[in-house]
Motif scaffolding. Structure first.
Motif, PDB file in Angstrom:
ATOM      1  N   LYS A   1     -13.386 -12.603  -1.926  1.00  0.00           N
ATOM      2  CA  LYS A   1     -12.670 -12.722  -3.186  1.00  0.00           C
ATOM      3  C   LYS A   1     -11.178 -12.647  -2.920  1.00  0.00           C
ATOM      4  CE  LYS A   1     -14.861  -9.292  -5.081  1.00  0.00           C
ATOM      5  NZ  LYS A   1     -15.818  -8.945  -4.013  1.00  0.00           N
ATOM      6  N   PRO A   2     -10.351 -13.177  -3.832  1.00  0.00           N
ATOM      7  CA  PRO A   2      -8.897 -13.118  -3.658  1.00  0.00           C
ATOM      8  C   PRO A   2      -8.361 -11.720  -3.937  1.00  0.00           C
ATOM      9  CG  PRO A   2      -9.433 -14.165  -5.731  1.00  0.00           C
ATOM     10  CD  PRO A   2     -10.729 -13.963  -5.015  1.00  0.00           C
ATOM     11  N   ILE A   3      -7.089 -11.523  -3.637  1.00  0.00           N
ATOM     12  CA  ILE A   3      -6.491 -10.192  -3.708  1.00  0.00           C
ATOM     13  C   ILE A   3      -6.581  -9.584  -5.094  1.00  0.00           C
ATOM     14  CG2 ILE A   3      -4.233  -9.027  -3.684  1.00  0.00           C
ATOM     15  CD1 ILE A   3      -3.636 -10.362  -1.091  1.00  0.00           C
ATOM     16  N   GLU A   4      -6.249 -10.366  -6.149  1.00  0.00           N
ATOM     17  CA  GLU A   4      -6.238  -9.761  -7.480  1.00  0.00           C
ATOM     18  C   GLU A   4      -7.632  -9.302  -7.918  1.00  0.00           C
ATOM     19  OE1 GLU A   4      -6.100 -14.278  -8.311  1.00  0.00           O
ATOM     20  OE2 GLU A   4      -5.529 -12.865  -6.741  1.00  0.00           O
ATOM     21  N   GLU A   5      -8.676 -10.018  -7.471  1.00  0.00           N
ATOM     22  CA  GLU A   5     -10.033  -9.602  -7.801  1.00  0.00           C
ATOM     23  C   GLU A   5     -10.437  -8.370  -6.989  1.00  0.00           C
ATOM     24  OE1 GLU A   5     -12.917 -12.768  -7.848  1.00  0.00           O
ATOM     25  OE2 GLU A   5     -11.482 -14.176  -8.695  1.00  0.00           O
ATOM     26  N   SER A   6      -9.996  -8.308  -5.730  1.00  0.00           N
ATOM     27  CA  SER A   6     -10.258  -7.117  -4.910  1.00  0.00           C
ATOM     28  C   SER A   6      -9.604  -5.890  -5.520  1.00  0.00           C
ATOM     29  CB  SER A   6      -9.741  -7.333  -3.483  1.00  0.00           C
ATOM     30  OG  SER A   6     -10.484  -8.328  -2.814  1.00  0.00           O
TER      31      SER A   6
ATOM     32  N   LYS B   1      -2.368 -23.827  -1.249  1.00  0.00           N
ATOM     33  CA  LYS B   1      -1.093 -23.124  -1.034  1.00  0.00           C
ATOM     34  C   LYS B   1      -0.472 -23.547   0.293  1.00  0.00           C
ATOM     35  CE  LYS B   1       1.017 -20.547  -2.755  1.00  0.00           C
ATOM     36  NZ  LYS B   1       2.200 -20.741  -3.627  1.00  0.00           N
ATOM     37  N   SER B   2      -1.285 -23.683   1.322  1.00  0.00           N
ATOM     38  CA  SER B   2      -0.768 -24.067   2.635  1.00  0.00           C
ATOM     39  C   SER B   2      -0.204 -25.489   2.607  1.00  0.00           C
ATOM     40  CB  SER B   2      -1.878 -23.965   3.687  1.00  0.00           C
ATOM     41  OG  SER B   2      -2.341 -22.638   3.801  1.00  0.00           O
ATOM     42  N   VAL B   3      -0.908 -26.385   1.915  1.00  0.00           N
ATOM     43  CA  VAL B   3      -0.441 -27.772   1.811  1.00  0.00           C
ATOM     44  C   VAL B   3       0.901 -27.829   1.100  1.00  0.00           C
ATOM     45  CG1 VAL B   3      -0.901 -29.987   0.702  1.00  0.00           C
ATOM     46  CG2 VAL B   3      -2.736 -28.820   1.935  1.00  0.00           C
TER      47      VAL B   3
ATOM     48  N   ARG C   1      -3.667   1.178  11.610  1.00  0.00           N
ATOM     49  CA  ARG C   1      -2.732   0.853  10.540  1.00  0.00           C
ATOM     50  C   ARG C   1      -3.478   0.484   9.266  1.00  0.00           C
ATOM     51  NH1 ARG C   1      -0.132  -5.176  11.170  1.00  0.00           N
ATOM     52  NH2 ARG C   1      -2.078  -6.355  11.255  1.00  0.00           N
ATOM     53  N   LEU C   2      -2.801   0.646   8.156  1.00  0.00           N
ATOM     54  CA  LEU C   2      -3.359   0.330   6.853  1.00  0.00           C
ATOM     55  C   LEU C   2      -2.945  -1.079   6.425  1.00  0.00           C
ATOM     56  CD1 LEU C   2      -2.546   3.699   5.036  1.00  0.00           C
ATOM     57  CD2 LEU C   2      -4.733   3.021   6.037  1.00  0.00           C
ATOM     58  N   GLY C   3      -3.730  -1.675   5.551  1.00  0.00           N
ATOM     59  CA  GLY C   3      -3.363  -2.989   5.007  1.00  0.00           C
ATOM     60  C   GLY C   3      -4.409  -4.059   5.197  1.00  0.00           C
ATOM     61  N   GLY C   4      -5.165  -3.984   6.287  1.00  0.00           N
ATOM     62  CA  GLY C   4      -6.266  -4.910   6.506  1.00  0.00           C
ATOM     63  C   GLY C   4      -5.852  -6.363   6.606  1.00  0.00           C
ATOM     64  N   ASN C   5      -6.742  -7.246   6.140  1.00  0.00           N
ATOM     65  CA  ASN C   5      -6.520  -8.695   6.229  1.00  0.00           C
ATOM     66  C   ASN C   5      -5.277  -9.154   5.485  1.00  0.00           C
ATOM     67  OD1 ASN C   5      -8.903  -9.469   7.748  1.00  0.00           O
ATOM     68  ND2 ASN C   5     -10.100  -9.009   5.924  1.00  0.00           N
ATOM     69  N   ALA C   6      -4.913  -8.428   4.433  1.00  0.00           N
ATOM     70  CA  ALA C   6      -3.799  -8.866   3.577  1.00  0.00           C
ATOM     71  C   ALA C   6      -2.488  -8.969   4.353  1.00  0.00           C
ATOM     72  CB  ALA C   6      -3.641  -7.908   2.398  1.00  0.00           C
TER      73      ALA C   6
ATOM     74  N   SER D   1       1.265 -15.449   1.040  1.00  0.00           N
ATOM     75  CA  SER D   1       1.498 -15.260  -0.394  1.00  0.00           C
ATOM     76  C   SER D   1       0.218 -15.466  -1.173  1.00  0.00           C
ATOM     77  CB  SER D   1       2.570 -16.235  -0.905  1.00  0.00           C
ATOM     78  OG  SER D   1       2.091 -17.574  -0.845  1.00  0.00           O
ATOM     79  N   THR D   2       0.208 -14.964  -2.400  1.00  0.00           N
ATOM     80  CA  THR D   2      -0.915 -15.186  -3.307  1.00  0.00           C
ATOM     81  C   THR D   2      -0.812 -16.597  -3.873  1.00  0.00           C
ATOM     82  OG1 THR D   2       0.259 -14.467  -5.290  1.00  0.00           O
ATOM     83  CG2 THR D   2      -0.794 -12.761  -3.954  1.00  0.00           C
ATOM     84  N   TRP D   3      -1.805 -16.998  -4.621  1.00  0.00           N
ATOM     85  CA  TRP D   3      -1.770 -18.348  -5.189  1.00  0.00           C
ATOM     86  C   TRP D   3      -0.653 -18.493  -6.213  1.00  0.00           C
ATOM     87  CZ3 TRP D   3      -2.611 -19.716 -10.323  1.00  0.00           C
ATOM     88  CH2 TRP D   3      -3.124 -18.735 -11.175  1.00  0.00           C
ATOM     89  N   ARG D   4      -0.166 -17.357  -6.721  1.00  0.00           N
ATOM     90  CA  ARG D   4       0.946 -17.409  -7.669  1.00  0.00           C
ATOM     91  C   ARG D   4       2.301 -17.353  -6.969  1.00  0.00           C
ATOM     92  NH1 ARG D   4      -2.134 -13.365 -11.585  1.00  0.00           N
ATOM     93  NH2 ARG D   4      -2.778 -14.783 -13.261  1.00  0.00           N
TER      94      ARG D   4
END
Length: 934
Positions: A827-832, A693-695, A552-557, A562-565
């Motif tokens: 690195k975070p998603i937006e940087e990737s 984000k988790s907190v 399957r596609l998508g990997g760790n994401a 959610s993102t930090w935003r």
């Protein structure tokens, strides 16, 4: 266009009309050679815009914002001529007639299909902080001013001294977070991301300039060295260079008016007020969007966020609110050079995809005169000796070097230049080559790493082969390293010129063959980076093969919430997957792996293995996006108790409504589990943000929940600082620990307990959590086989190595192969995503060409002396040499020109001398050695 501003952008994607207001500079940039005579003759002194004690300037002054060579400007507000109608001394004395007082404001209109905004940032002005005495004390400087002090082209020619009295400082303090992480005085709640690293760099360089006796201290709240190899640099500064790191917020600076010394007052970690005296204080100023830029964004209808940076989306990190207008660099958010360079390529990718149908329609191919055949001519050498302003000429006696060059055999022309790299000098050099019938050129100036290609281009414009050129580096190797020994620097410059001339008599023109390009791409890895890279290429109309080893596609994401935003990650990733699967130019191979690969840039052939079948694929470029993975901790009861989870496991538990999360009353988060330790001396970058984000998510679900965060430094860089501030506001308890005193986990019956020393209370405390969440290190996959197959380098942590951390952050040293995502570094998603788009952009540079030119400085093998031992094949780091059979069953080494980088490994290891490098053969190199001994 310098000194210009955009006043409006009318239209839409594919058809923009851009109105530009060009302000008068009063200096013709093409003619200006930055000699400084105008500033020298100007009678009007002006206070410097940064700090009058650092760089005194006049109405005609050096513009440090310009790239080298430095250019000059006329300050209309202070110029005597513009005030009184008299003077114009600068115009009278300018040797190139570059001063133009008739220059007027000009309105221009240009048309474009897309727009990329890269206006940069302004450094925070600390004048408003009375606490730091910046406005009143000359020995308090900003980090940018300190950079100028350290620079060889700065006010003190790189000599470290205090602005107030010119004395060498013995103690220097850096104060962090000036204009960042502050909602009280400057309303900049965000972290500027770069300040910790540049402060460490400045401290290390300062110690190198002054010697180890210099005491450097950095006062900080959290040390945010979160980039690739940043933590190692931090460790080296502390352990090798003895830079002191003081965790404290300075609340007052008291200057001593008689001595100029500065007494810093702060509260130490023990809670006791402390005083310490320093000779200088450097304020590590943050980034901000200047008022003029905010107004420009408003005129252009570009939406900004609450911090006055361009508002973008996580999954479209370079797209502005206006379609067809893209952004990169610090105008989007504070960031460092590598990330800014990545974003620049990412923005180019978006623009190229949007305008792919028009690609090449306006391109013009540069033409050169027919190359002159000089193979049988006697050498006629021209020598050009550069002053580089005072950069060389202030130390080396350039006229003496030039006079000496005239005595050397084969030299028929010698010239001194103020700036040999200036455009007017290049034009003159071309004329001299033609008029004097030169067939070899030697330039004695700065480093060939930055300027060789410029001079080679001038030779081509003059009809000479670009390799009939030699360079003597009399800046780096003479004036810079021998600044205190001017006579010796001059003599060494003569030596280098003599060596260069000796070699120039032997150099020959070299061919540059061309090879065709297979305009298809291979993307390895089906995570968010690979998916983005594949779409970035396919949207530019390049056929792309996407290889994913799983089903399957998508990997760790797919495992993140959610993102930090706050963007829902899984939904967005699934949308990207659908785009990839539906794209007609993307061939998708899941459950597949790379079996073998051969070839070179523009002409690779990889064999993939899928379901027992081998499938050969021809392609011109490769994007490596194989990702990374969450490590499995070996401490804190992980694997022994199911109430101890990792970040990804917590996300999965929250998503599934796991009772042990929902019913927990006390939760402890432990940061840096497996990171920033001797076996993994790097920061995993995303963990602190993920914890915040988790907190917040847990607190929103159950506000009464008691939450503790055990940390070493909180690294919520950039605008992520807002999460940290929110978490603190929700009553979460933060307890810092050190590497030497880590938390201890245990069990008493069924109850988990954690022992930790509270650094504020200075006593041991015990927490009884219902749930423990670990922030484990992000580790690379086993990349060894891919690295060997494609001849790529891995760093000591196992991540792929880019060609250059700042200048080529998505390129490999092996041409035609590019890097994206966490295979490079966590690195975070937006940087990737930004890096994946950048990799697609760089790959498209290769794929958009029908053919590419191969460099001439490569290895070659004299088959008469070759005995086919294969040592050169083993030594070649680029897989450019192979053994082939010739007539008579003779085995010899053969060089694949397109793969060879001219590194010389084969020439060094060859036992018979059969292998050598064009332009650096034994005769040429030994001739230079003999010339050095004369």
């Amino acid at each position: 266009m310098t000194l210009s501003e955009i006043t409006s952008i009318i239209g839409e994607l594919g058809n923009f009309e851009i109105e530009i207001l060009k302000h008068p500079r009063f200096v013709d940039m093409e003619k200006c050679i930055a000699c400084g005579i105008c500033a020298e003759k100007c009678p009007k002194k002006v206070d410097d815009p940064f700090n009058e004690n650092l760089i005194k300037r006049k109405a005609a002054y050096v513009d440090y914002a310009q790239a080298v060579p430095l250019k000059y400007s006329i300050d209309k507000e202070n110029c005597i001529y513009f005030k009184n109608g008299k003077c114009r001394a600068c115009e009278k004395f300018c040797p190139t007639n570059a001063i133009n007082f008739e220059d007027r404001e000009e309105k221009l209109t240009i048309r474009a299909g897309a727009v990329i905004l890269a206006p940069g940032f302004a450094a925070f002005d600390p004048s408003r902080y009375q606490t730091y005495q910046y406005s009143t004390c000359s020995n308090v400087v900003t980090s940018i001013e300190f950079e100028r002090i350290l620079s060889a082209t700065g006010p003190y020619q790189g000599h470290l001294q205090r602005p107030s009295d010119g004395e060498e400082p013995q103690k220097i303090a850096w104060l962090q977070c000036v204009g960042s992480r502050d909602v009280n005085q400057c309303d900049h709640s965000y972290c500027s991301s770069v300040c910790c690293m540049y402060a460490i760099k400045e401290a290390v360089i300062a110690k190198e300039h002054a010697g180890n006796d210099l005491d450097c201290a950095i006062f900080f709240m959290d040390m945010r060295t979160h980039g690739k190899d940043f933590e190692r640099y931090y460790d080296a500064a502390r352990e090798k260079h003895d830079v002191r790191f003081v965790r404290a917020r300075v609340y007052k600076i008291n200057p001593d008016e008689e001595t100029g010394d500065l007494v810093i007052r702060y509260v130490g970690e023990s809670g006791e007020p402390m005083d310490e005296k320093f000779d200088m204080v450097v304020l590590s100023v943050g980034m901000e969007s200047p008022k003029a830029l905010i107004e420009t964004a408003d005129r252009l209808e570009i939406e900004l966020d609450q911090d006055n940076f361009v508002k973008t989306d996580t999954f479209s990190p370079v797209e502005t609110s206006r379609k067809g207008i893209y952004v990169c660099g610090a105008f989007q958010e504070p960031k460092d050079i590598p990330y800014s360079v990545m974003e620049a390529s990412a923005a180019a990718c978006e623009a190229k995809a949007a305008l792919s149908s028009a690609r090449g329609s306006l391109a013009k191919k540069k033409s050169y005169p027919k190359e002159k055949d000089v193979f049988h001519e006697e050498p006629r050498i021209g020598v050009f000796v550069c002053n580089c302003g005072t950069n060389i000429g202030g130390i080396v006696d350039v006229p003496k070097v030039a006079e000496y060059a005239r005595t050397l055999p084969g030299v028929v022309y010698v010239e001194e230049n103020l700036f040999t790299c200036a455009q007017d000098t290049q034009d003159k050099m071309k004329e001299v080559i033609e008029q004097e019938d030169l067939n070899r050129v030697v330039v004695a100036a700065c480093t060939p790493r930055t300027h060789e290609e410029l001079f080679q281009e001038t030779l081509r414009d003059a009809g000479l082969n670009k390799y009939l050129f030699e360079m003597a580096n009399i800046r780096n190797q003479c004036s810079w390293v021998h600044a205190q020994e001017k006579d010796e620097a001059t003599e060494k410059s003569k030596d280098l010129v003599r060596m260069a001339v000796a070699k120039a008599q032997l150099i020959k023109p070299l061919p540059q063959p061309t090879i065709s390009v297979e305009d298809k791409a291979l993307v390895i890895g089906g995570g968010i980076s690979g998916l983005t890279a594949a779409l970035g290429l396919a949207d530019q109309d390049f056929h792309t093969y996407l290889i994913e080893q799983s089903d399957r596609l998508g990997g760790n994401a797919l495992g993140l919430i959610s993102t930090w935003r706050g963007d829902k990650i899984a939904d967005m990733v699934k949308g990207v997957v659908r785009q990839v699967e539906a794209h007609p130019l993307i061939d998708l191979y899941t459950n597949a792996s790379i079996k073998e690969s051969t070839g070179f840039v523009g002409n690779f052939e990889s064999v993939i293995s899928q379901n027992g079948n081998d499938i050969p694929l021809k392609h011109g470029a490769v994007v490596m996006a194989v990702g990374a993975e969450e490590s499995k901790p070996t401490e804190y009861l992980y694997g022994e108790d199911d109430r101890v989870l990792t970040h990804l496991e917590l996300d999965a538990a929250i998503s599934s409504g796991d009772k042990k999360v929902l019913e927990a009353k006390t939760v402890v988060f432990i940061q840096c589990v497996g990171s920033r330790e001797p076996e993994r001396p790097y920061c995993s970058k995303v963990c602190c943000t993920h914890t915040m984000k988790s907190v917040i998510r847990l607190k929103e679900t159950k506000p009464e929940m008691d939450i503790y965060v055990l940390y070493r430094d909180i690294r919520t860089y950039g605008q992520r600082e807002a999460l940290y501030r929110e978490v603190r506001g929700r009553g979460v308890v933060f307890i810092r620990y050190s590497l030497e005193q880590k938390p201890e986990a245990g069990k008493s019956g069924k109850e988990i307990f954690l022992n930790i020393k509270d650094h504020i209370l200075d006593k041991d405390i015990t927490i009884h959590p219902d749930l423990v969440v670990l922030a484990p290190a992000i580790v690379p996959r086993d990349n060894a086989s891919l690295a060997q197959m494609y001849k790529l380098s891995l760093n000591e942590d196992g991540f792929f190595m880019e060609a250059h951390a700042k200048l080529r952050p998505v390129d490999f040293a092996t041409e035609g192969i590019f890097l994206a995502g966490m295979a490079h570094y966590p690195k975070p998603i937006e940087e990737s995503i930004a890096q994946a788009k950048a990799a697609a952009s760089r790959a498209s540079v290769v794929l958009s060409q029908s053919e590419i030119t191969v460099e001439g400085v490569i290895s070659h093998v004299d088959e008469i002396f070759c005995r086919g031992c294969g040592k050169c094949e083993d030594a070649c780091p680029y897989n450019a040499i192979s053994l082939i059979e010739r007539e008579g069953d003779k085995t010899v080494a053969h060089v694949q020109e397109a793969l060879c980088k001219g590194c010389g490994s084969c020439a060094v290891i060859c036992p018979t001398g059969a292998a050598s490098i064009f332009h650096y053969d034994d005769q040429e190199v030994l001739t230079m050695v003999e010339a050095a001994l004369e």
